[in-house]
Motif scaffolding. Sequence first.
Motif, short mmCIF file in Angstrom:
data_model
loop_
_atom_site.label_atom_id
_atom_site.label_comp_id
_atom_site.label_asym_id
_atom_site.label_seq_id
_atom_site.Cartn_x
_atom_site.Cartn_y
_atom_site.Cartn_z
N ARG A 150 60.36 15.91 37.46
CA ARG A 150 59.95 17.19 38.07
C ARG A 150 61.16 18.04 38.41
O ARG A 150 61.14 19.27 38.26
CB ARG A 150 59.11 16.94 39.33
CG ARG A 150 57.72 16.40 39.07
CD ARG A 150 56.84 16.57 40.29
NE ARG A 150 57.37 15.85 41.44
CZ ARG A 150 57.09 14.60 41.74
NH1 ARG A 150 56.30 13.89 40.93
NH2 ARG A 150 57.60 14.03 42.81
N SER A 151 62.23 17.40 38.84
CA SER A 151 63.46 18.15 39.17
C SER A 151 64.07 18.75 37.91
O SER A 151 64.55 19.88 37.93
CB SER A 151 64.46 17.22 39.86
OG SER A 151 63.93 16.72 41.06
N ALA A 152 64.06 17.99 36.81
CA ALA A 152 64.57 18.51 35.55
C ALA A 152 63.72 19.68 35.06
O ALA A 152 64.25 20.67 34.53
CB ALA A 152 64.60 17.40 34.50
N GLN A 153 62.42 19.59 35.27
CA GLN A 153 61.53 20.70 34.89
C GLN A 153 61.81 21.94 35.75
O GLN A 153 61.76 23.07 35.26
CB GLN A 153 60.07 20.25 35.04
CG GLN A 153 59.64 19.23 34.00
CD GLN A 153 58.31 18.59 34.34
OE1 GLN A 153 57.85 18.61 35.48
NE2 GLN A 153 57.65 18.02 33.33
N SER A 154 62.12 21.71 37.01
CA SER A 154 62.47 22.84 37.89
C SER A 154 63.75 23.51 37.42
O SER A 154 63.87 24.75 37.43
CB SER A 154 62.64 22.34 39.34
OG SER A 154 61.41 21.86 39.86
N MET A 155 64.74 22.70 36.99
CA MET A 155 65.98 23.27 36.48
C MET A 155 65.72 24.05 35.20
O MET A 155 66.31 25.13 34.98
CB MET A 155 67.00 22.16 36.20
CG MET A 155 67.68 21.60 37.43
SD MET A 155 68.60 22.83 38.39
CE MET A 155 69.75 23.47 37.19
N GLU A 156 64.84 23.55 34.35
CA GLU A 156 64.50 24.27 33.12
C GLU A 156 63.91 25.64 33.45
O GLU A 156 64.30 26.66 32.86
CB GLU A 156 63.50 23.46 32.30
CG GLU A 156 63.06 24.16 31.01
CD GLU A 156 61.97 23.42 30.27
OE1 GLU A 156 61.50 23.93 29.23
OE2 GLU A 156 61.60 22.31 30.71
N ARG A 157 62.98 25.68 34.41
CA ARG A 157 62.37 26.97 34.80
C ARG A 157 63.42 27.91 35.39
O ARG A 157 63.38 29.12 35.15
CB ARG A 157 61.24 26.72 35.80
CG ARG A 157 60.01 26.08 35.21
CD ARG A 157 58.84 26.15 36.17
NE ARG A 157 59.08 25.39 37.39
CZ ARG A 157 58.78 24.09 37.54
NH1 ARG A 157 58.24 23.43 36.54
NH2 ARG A 157 59.03 23.47 38.68
N LEU A 158 64.35 27.34 36.16
CA LEU A 158 65.39 28.18 36.77
C LEU A 158 66.28 28.79 35.70
O LEU A 158 66.61 29.99 35.75
CB LEU A 158 66.22 27.33 37.74
CG LEU A 158 67.26 28.08 38.57
CD1 LEU A 158 66.57 29.08 39.51
CD2 LEU A 158 68.09 27.09 39.39
N TYR A 159 66.69 28.00 34.71
CA TYR A 159 67.50 28.53 33.62
C TYR A 159 66.74 29.62 32.86
O TYR A 159 67.33 30.65 32.49
CB TYR A 159 67.88 27.41 32.65
CG TYR A 159 69.02 26.53 33.11
CD1 TYR A 159 70.19 27.09 33.61
CD2 TYR A 159 68.95 25.14 33.02
CE1 TYR A 159 71.25 26.30 34.03
CE2 TYR A 159 70.01 24.34 33.43
CZ TYR A 159 71.15 24.92 33.94
OH TYR A 159 72.20 24.13 34.35
N CYS A 160 65.46 29.40 32.61
CA CYS A 160 64.66 30.40 31.89
C CYS A 160 64.56 31.69 32.71
O CYS A 160 64.58 32.80 32.16
CB CYS A 160 63.26 29.86 31.60
SG CYS A 160 63.24 28.54 30.37
N GLN A 161 64.46 31.54 34.02
CA GLN A 161 64.39 32.72 34.89
C GLN A 161 65.70 33.49 34.88
O GLN A 161 65.72 34.72 34.87
CB GLN A 161 64.03 32.29 36.31
CG GLN A 161 63.52 33.42 37.19
CD GLN A 161 63.06 32.93 38.54
OE1 GLN A 161 63.12 31.74 38.84
NE2 GLN A 161 62.61 33.84 39.37
N VAL A 162 66.81 32.75 34.88
CA VAL A 162 68.12 33.40 34.79
C VAL A 162 68.24 34.15 33.46
O VAL A 162 68.71 35.29 33.41
CB VAL A 162 69.25 32.35 34.91
CG1 VAL A 162 70.59 32.97 34.54
CG2 VAL A 162 69.31 31.79 36.31
N ALA A 173 67.43 28.57 26.51
CA ALA A 173 67.03 29.92 26.92
C ALA A 173 68.24 30.75 27.33
O ALA A 173 68.32 31.96 27.06
CB ALA A 173 66.03 29.84 28.08
N VAL A 174 69.22 30.10 27.96
CA VAL A 174 70.46 30.80 28.34
C VAL A 174 71.29 31.12 27.10
O VAL A 174 71.86 32.21 26.98
CB VAL A 174 71.27 29.94 29.34
CG1 VAL A 174 72.60 30.62 29.68
CG2 VAL A 174 70.47 29.70 30.62
N LEU A 175 71.36 30.17 26.17
CA LEU A 175 72.09 30.42 24.92
C LEU A 175 71.50 31.60 24.16
O LEU A 175 72.21 32.34 23.46
CB LEU A 175 72.06 29.18 24.04
CG LEU A 175 73.11 28.10 24.30
CD1 LEU A 175 72.79 26.84 23.51
CD2 LEU A 175 74.50 28.60 23.98
#
Length: 294
Positions: free
Chosen positions: A192-204, A245-247
């Motif tokens: 779940r924490s890794a999924q949260s980081m994924e969403r955060l990167y996508c939001q950035v 997503a950042v790339l």
Amino acid sequence: MASVCGETWFHFFLKETLMGLSWVSFLPETRQDLLVSIRMCKLLAQCQLDTVKGNAFLYAVPEAISALTIIMLHISSNSSSQQTMVLAVLETLAVLLRAIAGSLWNPHHVAQALQALQAVPLRNLLTREDHDVFHAYHEILHCILQLHPQVMLKASASFLCAIRHLLHSVMREGRQKADTNSYESDKDWVLRSAQSMERLYCQVAACAANFTALASFLVAEYVDELQKVTLRTDVKRHLSEGIFAVLDVCREADLNMLRTCLSPGVQEIFRHLYTDFQRFHQYKTRVRADTEDV
């Protein structure tokens, strides 16, 4: 109570709550009183207030954020700090950031929340309370990106530092472990924490219009950390998807800088990451676009 009481009582209640956040409450014998004041501040921010009371509360928010930042800095310097207090501060900061959305006079007050994040003791995250701290930390970054993006851009160094702090925590707990019992016990929360980081990167990445110059730093930080640990497959998949997503918003000049400036070992990891990005992520993006056109 705050929404139905008279203005005189409301102002008295608000004043007492702010006084409860003062430095005097750092004394050991008043620690519980401090925790109550933090939670009362959170409840006030969640109340439906009329115009007069709402304005009074908004004027008090900067003082509350400053006090909470000082409390967090004090907690981080105290080896006997309790995660209960840390969690209460983070949850209250998130509610306050939402409360002042659209009525912000000074972005410095939001930047103070980032300063508080840098002091959060993200430890080994072994208990449920530790996990809650992680997600409260993530929620503040989410609030800033969603409601105060102009602050994120002006305080980019602090924002990147906060993301790095969160990433280190996920990668430390998401590494492959020989102890299978430990693996099973924390598998769900780490995922779940890794999924949260994924969403955060996508939001950035969604803030790409003004964030492209900094996107390469997020990529560099990720591949540098990836060199140090062997991640579980499921954790690595979600983190990589976020970095893809950042790339996607990195300029060619940023990519060339990464290829040139990274150390040889990290360059190899970046090369593999970028190959996967081209092979899978960009392909999925094209397929999604073609499907939407049809």
